[in-house]
Motif scaffolding. Structure first.
Motif, PDB file in Angstrom:
ATOM      1  N   MET A   1      16.793 -38.932  50.529  1.00 44.65           N
ATOM      2  CA  MET A   1      17.223 -39.310  49.086  1.00 44.65           C
ATOM      3  C   MET A   1      16.244 -40.734  48.690  1.00 44.65           C
ATOM      4  SD  MET A   1      20.597 -39.771  47.368  1.00 44.65           S
ATOM      5  CE  MET A   1      20.926 -40.584  45.667  1.00 44.65           C
ATOM      6  N   MET A   2      15.436 -40.700  47.523  1.00 44.41           N
ATOM      7  CA  MET A   2      14.756 -41.856  47.033  1.00 44.41           C
ATOM      8  C   MET A   2      15.840 -42.604  46.289  1.00 44.41           C
ATOM      9  SD  MET A   2      11.130 -40.498  46.372  1.00 44.41           S
ATOM     10  CE  MET A   2      10.418 -42.060  46.038  1.00 44.41           C
ATOM     11  N   SER A   3      15.762 -43.914  46.288  1.00 48.10           N
ATOM     12  CA  SER A   3      16.469 -44.713  45.752  1.00 48.10           C
ATOM     13  C   SER A   3      15.554 -45.135  44.447  1.00 48.10           C
ATOM     14  CB  SER A   3      17.115 -45.849  46.336  1.00 48.10           C
ATOM     15  OG  SER A   3      15.720 -46.978  46.801  1.00 48.10           O
ATOM     16  N   GLU A   4      16.409 -45.605  43.438  1.00 51.76           N
ATOM     17  CA  GLU A   4      15.613 -46.051  42.270  1.00 51.76           C
ATOM     18  C   GLU A   4      15.092 -47.536  42.477  1.00 51.76           C
ATOM     19  OE1 GLU A   4      16.633 -47.101  37.553  1.00 51.76           O
ATOM     20  OE2 GLU A   4      17.734 -45.503  38.551  1.00 51.76           O
ATOM     21  N   LYS A   5      14.031 -47.668  41.808  1.00 53.08           N
ATOM     22  CA  LYS A   5      13.231 -49.167  42.216  1.00 53.08           C
ATOM     23  C   LYS A   5      13.635 -50.122  41.005  1.00 53.08           C
ATOM     24  CE  LYS A   5      10.831 -48.034  45.715  1.00 53.08           C
ATOM     25  NZ  LYS A   5      11.166 -48.373  47.022  1.00 53.08           N
ATOM     26  N   THR A   6      14.249 -51.204  41.289  1.00 48.75           N
ATOM     27  CA  THR A   6      14.751 -51.974  40.231  1.00 48.75           C
ATOM     28  C   THR A   6      13.923 -53.360  40.158  1.00 48.75           C
ATOM     29  OG1 THR A   6      16.081 -53.391  42.075  1.00 48.75           O
ATOM     30  CG2 THR A   6      17.200 -51.158  40.765  1.00 48.75           C
ATOM     31  N   VAL A   7      12.929 -53.754  40.797  1.00 46.79           N
ATOM     32  CA  VAL A   7      12.116 -54.920  40.725  1.00 46.79           C
ATOM     33  C   VAL A   7      11.040 -54.415  39.604  1.00 46.79           C
ATOM     34  CG1 VAL A   7      10.809 -56.722  41.762  1.00 46.79           C
ATOM     35  CG2 VAL A   7      12.828 -55.810  42.790  1.00 46.79           C
ATOM     36  N   ALA A   8      11.128 -55.084  38.761  1.00 48.54           N
ATOM     37  CA  ALA A   8      10.042 -54.874  37.565  1.00 48.54           C
ATOM     38  C   ALA A   8       8.842 -55.682  38.204  1.00 48.54           C
ATOM     39  CB  ALA A   8      10.491 -55.410  36.071  1.00 48.54           C
ATOM     40  N   SER A   9       7.469 -55.053  37.729  1.00 51.21           N
ATOM     41  CA  SER A   9       6.283 -55.757  37.985  1.00 51.21           C
ATOM     42  C   SER A   9       6.032 -56.965  37.298  1.00 51.21           C
ATOM     43  CB  SER A   9       4.981 -54.771  37.556  1.00 51.21           C
ATOM     44  OG  SER A   9       3.887 -55.300  37.704  1.00 51.21           O
ATOM     45  N   PRO A  10       5.420 -58.009  37.741  1.00 52.67           N
ATOM     46  CA  PRO A  10       5.174 -59.142  37.101  1.00 52.67           C
ATOM     47  C   PRO A  10       4.105 -59.003  36.161  1.00 52.67           C
ATOM     48  CG  PRO A  10       4.499 -59.385  39.271  1.00 52.67           C
ATOM     49  CD  PRO A  10       4.967 -57.987  39.261  1.00 52.67           C
ATOM     50  N   CYS A  11       3.232 -58.078  36.117  1.00 55.44           N
ATOM     51  CA  CYS A  11       2.197 -57.952  35.364  1.00 55.44           C
ATOM     52  C   CYS A  11       2.510 -58.199  33.827  1.00 55.44           C
ATOM     53  CB  CYS A  11       1.634 -56.464  35.455  1.00 55.44           C
ATOM     54  SG  CYS A  11       0.195 -56.156  34.461  1.00 55.44           S
ATOM     55  N   ILE A  12       1.787 -59.251  33.291  1.00 50.72           N
ATOM     56  CA  ILE A  12       1.815 -59.541  31.803  1.00 50.72           C
ATOM     57  C   ILE A  12       0.508 -59.132  30.931  1.00 50.72           C
ATOM     58  CG2 ILE A  12       3.136 -61.581  32.234  1.00 50.72           C
ATOM     59  CD1 ILE A  12       0.589 -63.369  31.700  1.00 50.72           C
ATOM     60  N   ASP A  39       4.217 -48.693  46.080  1.00 53.70           N
ATOM     61  CA  ASP A  39       4.583 -48.244  47.209  1.00 53.70           C
ATOM     62  C   ASP A  39       5.681 -49.312  47.940  1.00 53.70           C
ATOM     63  OD1 ASP A  39       3.336 -45.837  46.971  1.00 53.70           O
ATOM     64  OD2 ASP A  39       1.465 -46.739  47.820  1.00 53.70           O
ATOM     65  N   MET A  40       5.982 -50.351  47.457  1.00 53.06           N
ATOM     66  CA  MET A  40       6.872 -51.392  48.315  1.00 53.06           C
ATOM     67  C   MET A  40       8.395 -51.005  47.847  1.00 53.06           C
ATOM     68  SD  MET A  40       4.792 -55.076  47.472  1.00 53.06           S
ATOM     69  CE  MET A  40       3.113 -55.432  47.897  1.00 53.06           C
ATOM     70  N   ASP A  41       9.104 -51.530  48.808  1.00 53.74           N
ATOM     71  CA  ASP A  41      10.545 -51.754  48.615  1.00 53.74           C
ATOM     72  C   ASP A  41      10.707 -52.851  47.739  1.00 53.74           C
ATOM     73  OD1 ASP A  41      10.568 -53.710  50.312  1.00 53.74           O
ATOM     74  OD2 ASP A  41      11.235 -52.491  51.903  1.00 53.74           O
ATOM     75  N   ASP A  42      12.119 -52.949  47.342  1.00 54.43           N
ATOM     76  CA  ASP A  42      12.573 -54.167  46.544  1.00 54.43           C
ATOM     77  C   ASP A  42      12.281 -55.264  47.181  1.00 54.43           C
ATOM     78  OD1 ASP A  42      12.793 -52.245  44.178  1.00 54.43           O
ATOM     79  OD2 ASP A  42      15.015 -52.300  44.282  1.00 54.43           O
ATOM     80  N   ALA A  43      12.681 -55.483  48.519  1.00 57.11           N
ATOM     81  CA  ALA A  43      12.446 -56.723  49.024  1.00 57.11           C
ATOM     82  C   ALA A  43      11.215 -57.131  49.232  1.00 57.11           C
ATOM     83  CB  ALA A  43      13.099 -56.496  50.405  1.00 57.11           C
ATOM     84  N   SER A  44      10.242 -56.306  49.559  1.00 55.99           N
ATOM     85  CA  SER A  44       8.887 -56.985  49.558  1.00 55.99           C
ATOM     86  C   SER A  44       8.413 -57.277  48.172  1.00 55.99           C
ATOM     87  CB  SER A  44       7.852 -55.492  50.056  1.00 55.99           C
ATOM     88  OG  SER A  44       8.445 -55.144  50.985  1.00 55.99           O
ATOM     89  N   LYS A  45       8.785 -56.624  47.281  1.00 57.52           N
ATOM     90  CA  LYS A  45       8.458 -56.901  45.768  1.00 57.52           C
ATOM     91  C   LYS A  45       9.028 -58.234  45.487  1.00 57.52           C
ATOM     92  CE  LYS A  45       8.019 -52.301  43.792  1.00 57.52           C
ATOM     93  NZ  LYS A  45       8.505 -51.370  42.668  1.00 57.52           N
ATOM     94  N   GLN A  46      10.176 -58.627  45.620  1.00 53.35           N
ATOM     95  CA  GLN A  46      10.866 -59.756  45.392  1.00 53.35           C
ATOM     96  C   GLN A  46       9.967 -60.938  46.402  1.00 53.35           C
ATOM     97  OE1 GLN A  46      14.830 -58.942  46.415  1.00 53.35           O
ATOM     98  NE2 GLN A  46      15.494 -58.580  44.384  1.00 53.35           N
ATOM     99  N   SER A  47       9.592 -60.626  47.422  1.00 52.11           N
ATOM    100  CA  SER A  47       8.788 -61.525  48.144  1.00 52.11           C
ATOM    101  C   SER A  47       7.456 -61.796  47.713  1.00 52.11           C
ATOM    102  CB  SER A  47       8.544 -61.089  49.524  1.00 52.11           C
ATOM    103  OG  SER A  47       7.686 -61.971  50.469  1.00 52.11           O
TER     104      SER A  47
END
Length: 62
Positions: A1-12, A39-47
Motif C-alpha cells: 500500500m502506498m502512503s500519501e506524500k505530504t512534503v510539498a516541493s520547494p519549487c517556486i 520518487d523520494m520519501d518524505d524524510a529524504s524530501k525534508q532533508s
C-alpha cells in the motif's frame, strides 16, 4: 500500500540553473535532487529542503 506524500516541493517556478554552483536559483536544489524529488520519501524530501535552506543562507545570508 502506498502512503500519501505530504512534503510539498520547494519549487517556486523560477527554474534557472546557476552554471557555477549547479543549483536552481529558485529553490537551491541540484538538478539531481529536482529529478529525483517525486520518487523520494518524505524524510529524504525534508532533508533536501533543509540542505537547500542551508545553501540559500550560505549564498545570500539570513
Amino acid at each position: 500500500m502506498m502512503s500519501e506524500k505530504t512534503v510539498a516541493s520547494p519549487c517556486i517556478g523560477v527554474c534557472s540553473m546557476d552554471d557555477l554552483s549547479g543549483l536552481c536559483l529558485g529553490c537551491y536544489r541540484t538538478i539531481e535532487e529536482i529529478q529525483a524529488w517525486w520518487d523520494m520519501d518524505d524524510a529524504s524530501k525534508q532533508s533536501i529542503i533543509a540542505q537547500a535552506d542551508d545553501r540559500a543562507s550560505t549564498l545570500f545570508g539570513d
